[in-house]
Design an enzyme around this catalytic site. Structure first.
Site, PDB file in Angstrom:
ATOM      1  N   ASP A  30      -5.347  -4.024  -0.067  1.00 40.52           N
ATOM      2  CA  ASP A  30      -4.615  -3.743   1.224  1.00 40.52           C
ATOM      3  C   ASP A  30      -4.130  -5.227   1.960  1.00 40.52           C
ATOM      4  O   ASP A  30      -4.242  -5.262   3.263  1.00 40.52           O
ATOM      5  CB  ASP A  30      -4.549  -2.399   1.981  1.00 40.52           C
ATOM      6  CG  ASP A  30      -4.363  -0.780   1.984  1.00 40.52           C
ATOM      7  OD1 ASP A  30      -3.351  -0.855   1.310  1.00 40.52           O
ATOM      8  OD2 ASP A  30      -5.117  -0.455   2.342  1.00 40.52           O
ATOM      9  N   ASP A  53       0.739   7.124  -3.056  1.00 44.81           N
ATOM     10  CA  ASP A  53      -1.069   6.146  -3.076  1.00 44.81           C
ATOM     11  C   ASP A  53      -1.910   7.017  -3.384  1.00 44.81           C
ATOM     12  O   ASP A  53      -1.351   8.432  -3.729  1.00 44.81           O
ATOM     13  CB  ASP A  53      -0.540   6.327  -1.249  1.00 44.81           C
ATOM     14  CG  ASP A  53      -1.307   5.207  -0.567  1.00 44.81           C
ATOM     15  OD1 ASP A  53      -2.709   4.783  -1.459  1.00 44.81           O
ATOM     16  OD2 ASP A  53      -1.482   5.309   0.834  1.00 44.81           O
TER      17      ASP A  53
HETATM   18  C1  DGJ Z   1      -2.698   2.503   2.044  1.00 43.63           C
HETATM   19  C2  DGJ Z   1      -1.675   1.618   1.536  1.00 43.63           C
HETATM   20  O1  DGJ Z   1      -2.876   0.884   1.040  1.00 43.63           O
HETATM   21  C3  DGJ Z   1      -1.239   1.560   2.100  1.00 43.63           C
HETATM   22  O2  DGJ Z   1      -0.082  -0.246   2.421  1.00 43.63           O
HETATM   23  C4  DGJ Z   1      -0.472   2.699   3.481  1.00 43.63           C
HETATM   24  O3  DGJ Z   1       0.679   3.042   2.316  1.00 43.63           O
HETATM   25  C5  DGJ Z   1      -1.155   3.307   3.771  1.00 43.63           C
HETATM   26  N1  DGJ Z   1      -2.209   4.090   2.471  1.00 43.63           N
HETATM   27  C6  DGJ Z   1      -0.749   4.780   3.906  1.00 43.63           C
HETATM   28  O4  DGJ Z   1      -1.779   5.682   4.661  1.00 43.63           O
END
Ligand code: DGJ
Length: 725
Positions: free
Chosen positions: A539, A469
């Site tokens: 997201d 991430d």
């Molecule tokens: C952002 C990601 O896109 C989410 O899926 C998740 O992993 C969060 N970060 C976790 O902090």
């Protein structure tokens, strides 16, 4: 079999070699099954573009670039010549491919042909400035089966003096002279990525770019251009995609002289890359192609190319497993017992890869602390991760782990130990977006540290998958230790070292797979896709919103890498759609589940189990077949997509009704890509055939009359599997 036939057709083809050079006219002709690309050396030694379009087989048809005349003292001939890779020098006012400043302040750069080399499908053309040894190698790699040409440049300082590069582009793509072109691209923002636009190209520049240090949610580095007459399945489309996960820029420019040019590479914003004598800079790859039959065919060309030539393992890489990710269910509240409980439930649904997300390490109970401290939190996991991983493995699933290696919270042991490792301008305020700062990956010590952390995790535990991430964009991009002259190398060095870490990790742990996530779709491009197996497009997991995100995503990227989770409702926008609707949306990519399984009813569990089993039946078709976008979510109140397996034996149609009005029935949906002569057995996925639907139809009927699906009301969804008899 299909592939062999294509190869033979190509080998014996009328098109000749993929790379041809006609000495008498000094013309290079690059040819694939789908298109040709040509340029030549003018009498003055400048490289001029000649052709980009449907395949040509006779280089002799092309003529050496005709000399032009100045039209006025304001309209010099250089502005009318479609130069292949123009330096900024002479009377050139369009976007240059290369701009430099010499140590003595001299900035004029006029590039001329010096030599070339052809090795198989690769052509290298060497250029040199008219006065000094500033050299540029233009590298063209032809992928004859895929209709793609890869271009990039290496800029080399063979002079005795320092110079600084201020703009380093990978390629200029010149379109056939004319007007009325239309640009297709995506824009967006966090949780609303990949929104598609078609718009006219007018005189001037349209800039698609990122200045955020990563690819960004705002634009994605690809373009498609048509002559104003293309649709999903008809009309000529020229396209390109840039392989760079840092600051990038694609400039689409219509000159006053009826020329459309697309210049792309590293973003020249805040760019300054010093080259000492003997030093080089290599630009990222810019892939381009031409498709004769619409945006759909351009996308399918890119998809095939990505699957076979870009993704790690290429054509032999495995189909993406069904994954479960705990993030939306637990956020930071992870612990061994809770994760085991979710794993038990996920396994029963048929999940194959269980991924634990954020919150497992250091003092990470929220987003204010712990980032950077990659040690297992002893309260949450008293025995380390082994207990959980063994449990997941004993259920027949692989284990995946979330990491965000590039970041630190101020409240972390790592930051307390190495405050100098973060990107910053000393003495200036520092933006801590999501309470975090960016480690300067361009530094060798930081790079080694991050590699070490990940290597240790992958060596110590049976981790099959990292979800990598990256949750904030760059700001205050200072690197004080590098010194003023070199500090802006950070923009390039960071990305190169990111790539290097992943490459080394993969080499050392060959079974390890990686997902690229950057707060959703902030790092999706062909550069990262060379190194990862999946990407997280957004997201935003709200199923109706996803239809448009997924449509934009699939313009450039294969559904195989498009991770898509079924999550709880109500979701973003407060909307609650049925579980089967959510599954059918997400089954169009690499299916995952992100719902809180502890809240599933018996009926939810039964639906999910059935949908996962169905997905496994069709996933090869979805992930590696041809995608036909039949009805766009931007249009009517029905969205439909169809996937056809490579061998043509199976096809799947997905359709979604948004909001029925006036009792209007859904028109029959005409399918594509089937064999007219074959008969197909029709199987509704949700066990609900439309009224009057037969069990078998010919390909001719399905493609010309279409299939009635009987979708009704709001947010209705269905899918149909077609098996060739
Ligand atoms: C952002 C990601 O896109 C989410 O899926 C998740 O992993 C969060 N970060 C976790 O902090």
């Amino acid at each position: 079999m299909h592939r062999v036939v294509i190869m033979l057709a190509f080998a014996g083809l009328a098109f000749g070699q993929p790379v041809q050079y006609l000495e008498s006219k000094k013309i290079f002709l690059l040819t694939t099954r789908q298109n040709s690309y040509a340029f030549g050396v003018g009498n003055d030694g400048a490289l001029r573009h000649l052709y980009w379009g449907a395949p040509l087989w006779r280089a002799d048809d092309l003529s050496a670039p005709a000399p032009r005349r100045d039209v006025s003292s304001f309209d010099p001939r250089q502005m009318m010549e479609a130069e292949e890779f123009p330096g900024w020098g002479g009377p050139r006012y369009y976007e240059p491919a290369l701009k430099i400043t010499r140590d003595d302040g001299g900035r004029d750069l006029v590039l001329r042909y010096a030599s070339h080399r052809i090795e198989g499908n690769e052509l290298t053309v060497n250029l040199r400035d008219i006065n000094d040894a500033i050299e540029v190698s233009l590298i063209y790699r032809v992928y004859p089966e895929y209709g793609i040409v890869r271009r990039h440049a290496i800029i080399h300082n063979s002079t005795q003096h320092n110079l600084t590069i201020e703009s380093a582009q990978s390629a200029v793509w010149n379109l056939p002279a004319g007007e009325g072109y239309q640009l297709t691209y995506v824009s967006g923002r966090w949780a609303a990525e990949d929104q598609l636009h078609h718009e006219p190209i007018y005189e001037g520049q349209k800039v698609l770019e990122s200045r955020k240090g990563h690819t960004s949610h705002n634009f994605n580095p690809w373009f498609m251009i048509d002559a104003g007459d293309a649709g999903e399945e008809h009309g000529a489309v020229w396209f390109g995609a840039l392989a760079w996960s840092g600051n990038w820029r694609i400039t689409v420019e219509q000159t006053p002289y009826r020329q459309v040019r697309v210049t792309g590479g590293m973003n020249s914003f805040d760019f300054a890359y010093p080259l000492k004598p003997g030093d080089s800079l290599e630009t990222p790859a810019f892939y381009g192609g031409y498709a004769a039959s619409g945006f759909g065919s351009a996308s399918r060309m890119l998809h095939r190319f990505e699957r076979d030539e870009i993704l790690p393992g290429g054509a032999s890489s495995r189909l993406r497993p069904v994954l479960y990710n705990s993030w939306e269910a637990t956020t930071f509240n992870v612990n061994e017992a809770g994760q085991k409980e979710l794993a038990d439930k996920a396994a029963k649904l048929g999940v194959e890869l269980f991924v634990m997300d954020d919150g497992w390490f250091g003092a990470r109970n929220n987003d204010r602390a712990g980032l950077g401290d990659w040690v297992v939190n002893p309260q949450k996991f008293p025995q380390g991760l082994k207990g959980l991983i063994d449990h997941v493995n004993s259920l027949g699933m692989d284990f995946g782990l979330w990491v965000e290696p590039e970041m630190v919270n101020a409240n972390s042991d790592l930051y307390r130990k190495h405050p100098d490792w973060v990107i910053n301008f000393p003495g200036r305020p520092r933006s801590e977006l999501r309470n975090q700062m960016i480690l300067n990956l361009a530094r060798e010590d930081v790079k080694q540290y991050i590699f070490g952390v990940l290597d240790k995790l992958a060596s110590e535990y049976n981790i099959r998958y990292f979800k990598w991430d990256m949750n904030r964009s760059f700001s205050e991009p200072g690197w004080p230790e590098a010194g003023a002259a070199d500090e802006r190398k950070l923009w390039v060095g960071y990305v190169r070292n990111l790539y290097d870490i992943i490459d080394r990790l993969r080499a050392k742990h060959p079974k390890l797979e990686i997902e690229s996530c950057s707060g959703g779709g902030g790092r999706v491009d062909l550069g990262i896709l060379r190194r990862v197996d999946e990407v997280w497009p957004s997201d935003n997991t709200e199923a109706f919103d996803r239809l448009r995100i997924q449509e934009g995503f699939t313009y450039a990227y294969t559904p195989k890498v498009m991770s898509a989770w079924v999550t709880d409702v109500p979701n973003m926008n407060g909307r609650a759609v049925s579980l089967s609707y959510r599954f059918l949306v997400m089954m169009q990519g690499a299916l995952g589940i992100g719902a809180n399984l502890n809240k599933f009813s018996e009926q939810d569990t039964a639906t999910a189990t059935r949908m996962v089993a169905t997905y496994k039946r069709i996933r090869a078709t979805v992930q590696t077949g041809d995608l036909y976008r039949l009805l766009s979510p931007r249009g009517d109140d029905v969205t439909a997509s169809q996937y056809v397996a490579g061998d043509g034996r199976q096809s799947v149609l997905f359709a979604f009704r948004h909001a029925q009005q006036y009792q209007t029935a859904v028109p029959a949906i005409r399918l594509r890509g089937l064999d007219e002569k074959a008969v197909y057995k029709i199987e509704p996925v949700n066990g609900r055939p439309a009224p009057g639907q037969q069990q078998q139809y010919s390909g001719a009927y399905l493609m010309n009359n279409g299939l009635n699906l009987g979708l009704r009301g709001d947010y209705d969804a269905t899918a149909v599997i077609l098996e060739r008899q």
